[in-house]
Design a protein around this motif. Structure first.
Motif, PDB file in Angstrom:
ATOM      1  N   MET A 194       0.832  -1.200   0.000  1.00  4.66           N
ATOM      2  CA  MET A 194       0.000   0.000   0.000  1.00  4.66           C
ATOM      3  C   MET A 194       0.865   1.247   0.000  1.00  4.66           C
ATOM      4  SD  MET A 194      -1.420   0.320   3.951  1.00  4.66           S
ATOM      5  CE  MET A 194      -2.122   1.945   3.735  1.00  4.66           C
ATOM      6  N   VAL A 195       0.258   2.325  -0.446  1.00  5.81           N
ATOM      7  CA  VAL A 195       0.866   3.643  -0.337  1.00  5.81           C
ATOM      8  C   VAL A 195      -0.072   4.449   0.563  1.00  5.81           C
ATOM      9  CG1 VAL A 195       1.619   5.717  -1.537  1.00  5.81           C
ATOM     10  CG2 VAL A 195       1.930   3.480  -2.617  1.00  5.81           C
ATOM     11  N   ARG A 220     -13.234   2.519  -4.965  1.00  8.65           N
ATOM     12  CA  ARG A 220     -12.827   3.808  -4.391  1.00  8.65           C
ATOM     13  C   ARG A 220     -13.804   4.112  -3.263  1.00  8.65           C
ATOM     14  NH1 ARG A 220     -13.093   8.036  -8.571  1.00  8.65           N
ATOM     15  NH2 ARG A 220     -15.318   7.791  -8.270  1.00  8.65           N
ATOM     16  N   TYR A 221     -13.266   4.627  -2.157  1.00  2.00           N
ATOM     17  CA  TYR A 221     -14.126   4.987  -1.031  1.00  2.00           C
ATOM     18  C   TYR A 221     -13.499   6.127  -0.237  1.00  2.00           C
ATOM     19  CZ  TYR A 221     -10.848   2.061   1.617  1.00  2.00           C
ATOM     20  OH  TYR A 221      -9.712   1.522   2.162  1.00  2.00           O
ATOM     21  N   TRP A 246      -9.260   9.676   0.567  1.00  2.00           N
ATOM     22  CA  TRP A 246      -9.842   8.870  -0.496  1.00  2.00           C
ATOM     23  C   TRP A 246      -8.919   7.687  -0.681  1.00  2.00           C
ATOM     24  CZ3 TRP A 246     -14.532   9.276  -2.493  1.00  2.00           C
ATOM     25  CH2 TRP A 246     -15.209  10.490  -2.325  1.00  2.00           C
ATOM     26  N   SER A 247      -9.495   6.524  -0.831  1.00  2.00           N
ATOM     27  CA  SER A 247      -8.700   5.317  -1.009  1.00  2.00           C
ATOM     28  C   SER A 247      -9.193   4.537  -2.212  1.00  2.00           C
ATOM     29  CB  SER A 247      -8.788   4.436   0.240  1.00  2.00           C
ATOM     30  OG  SER A 247      -8.249   5.108   1.359  1.00  2.00           O
ATOM     31  N   VAL A 248      -8.250   3.872  -2.871  1.00  2.00           N
ATOM     32  CA  VAL A 248      -8.560   2.952  -3.959  1.00  2.00           C
ATOM     33  C   VAL A 248      -7.914   1.623  -3.587  1.00  2.00           C
ATOM     34  CG1 VAL A 248      -8.250   2.408  -6.402  1.00  2.00           C
ATOM     35  CG2 VAL A 248      -8.685   4.774  -5.688  1.00  2.00           C
ATOM     36  N   LEU A 266      -3.566  -1.121  -1.843  1.00  2.00           N
ATOM     37  CA  LEU A 266      -4.341   0.019  -1.337  1.00  2.00           C
ATOM     38  C   LEU A 266      -3.549   1.294  -1.554  1.00  2.00           C
ATOM     39  CD1 LEU A 266      -6.760   1.152   0.341  1.00  2.00           C
ATOM     40  CD2 LEU A 266      -5.379   0.692   2.379  1.00  2.00           C
ATOM     41  N   GLN A 267      -4.211   2.305  -2.087  1.00  2.00           N
ATOM     42  CA  GLN A 267      -3.611   3.631  -2.302  1.00  2.00           C
ATOM     43  C   GLN A 267      -4.468   4.638  -1.541  1.00  2.00           C
ATOM     44  OE1 GLN A 267      -0.969   4.555  -4.750  1.00  2.00           O
ATOM     45  NE2 GLN A 267      -1.035   6.484  -3.657  1.00  2.00           N
ATOM     46  N   GLU A 268      -3.862   5.378  -0.621  1.00  2.00           N
ATOM     47  CA  GLU A 268      -4.591   6.393   0.156  1.00  2.00           C
ATOM     48  C   GLU A 268      -4.107   7.787  -0.210  1.00  2.00           C
ATOM     49  OE1 GLU A 268      -5.413   4.026   4.317  1.00  2.00           O
ATOM     50  OE2 GLU A 268      -3.531   5.152   4.152  1.00  2.00           O
TER      51      GLU A 268
END
Length: 133
Positions: free
Chosen positions: A47-48, A94-95, A109-111, A126-128
């Motif tokens: 994740m980032v 996306r959420y 926002w996360s994907v 996961l990308q935040e």
């Protein structure tokens, strides 16, 4: 129309963040929540986070284990959960994630890429991105 697989993946987003909240608040069910949380990640999970530094599953697991009960007033809300892509094997969602602690709050926002194995979700990536206030 949202498919059954997408509903399972969306539910995974909500559940996973409930388990994170249990761990960080030190809720009495945190040992079971930590186990469920860690079992939700692919062995190759990465994740980032909002810090921008790429981390792997080992660092994520250490973060959760070292911070049990460290944020007792944390509340996490998930909203605007939307499927961006659904393939035979994976679902990209996306959420918006809102954190509230006492008098301070933040949102991001996360994907997430969630792989589906025999109907079970497994988080792969996961990308935040922090939301500007």
């Amino acid at each position: 129309m949202v498919s059954e697989r997408e509903l399972v993946a969306h539910h995974s987003v909500i559940e996973l963040h409930q388990w994170i909240q249990d761990v960080f608040t030190g809720d009495s069910k945190h040992p079971m929540s930590l186990e469920k949380l860690l079992n939700s990640f692919s062995p190759t999970f990465s994740m980032v986070p909002v810090s921008g530094k790429l981390v792997g599953l080992q660092q994520v697991e250490a973060l959760f284990r070292q911070n049990i009960g460290s944020r007792p007033s944390l509340s996490i809300t998930i909203e605007q959960c939307e499927t961006l892509l659904a393939t035979q094997d994976s679902i990209v969602i996306r959420y918006r994630e809102i954190h509230q602690e006492e008098d301070k709050g933040s949102s991001r926002w996360s994907v997430v890429i969630i792989d589906m194995y025999s109907g079970h979700p497994l988080w792969r990536y996961l990308q935040e991105t922090a939301e500007a206030l």
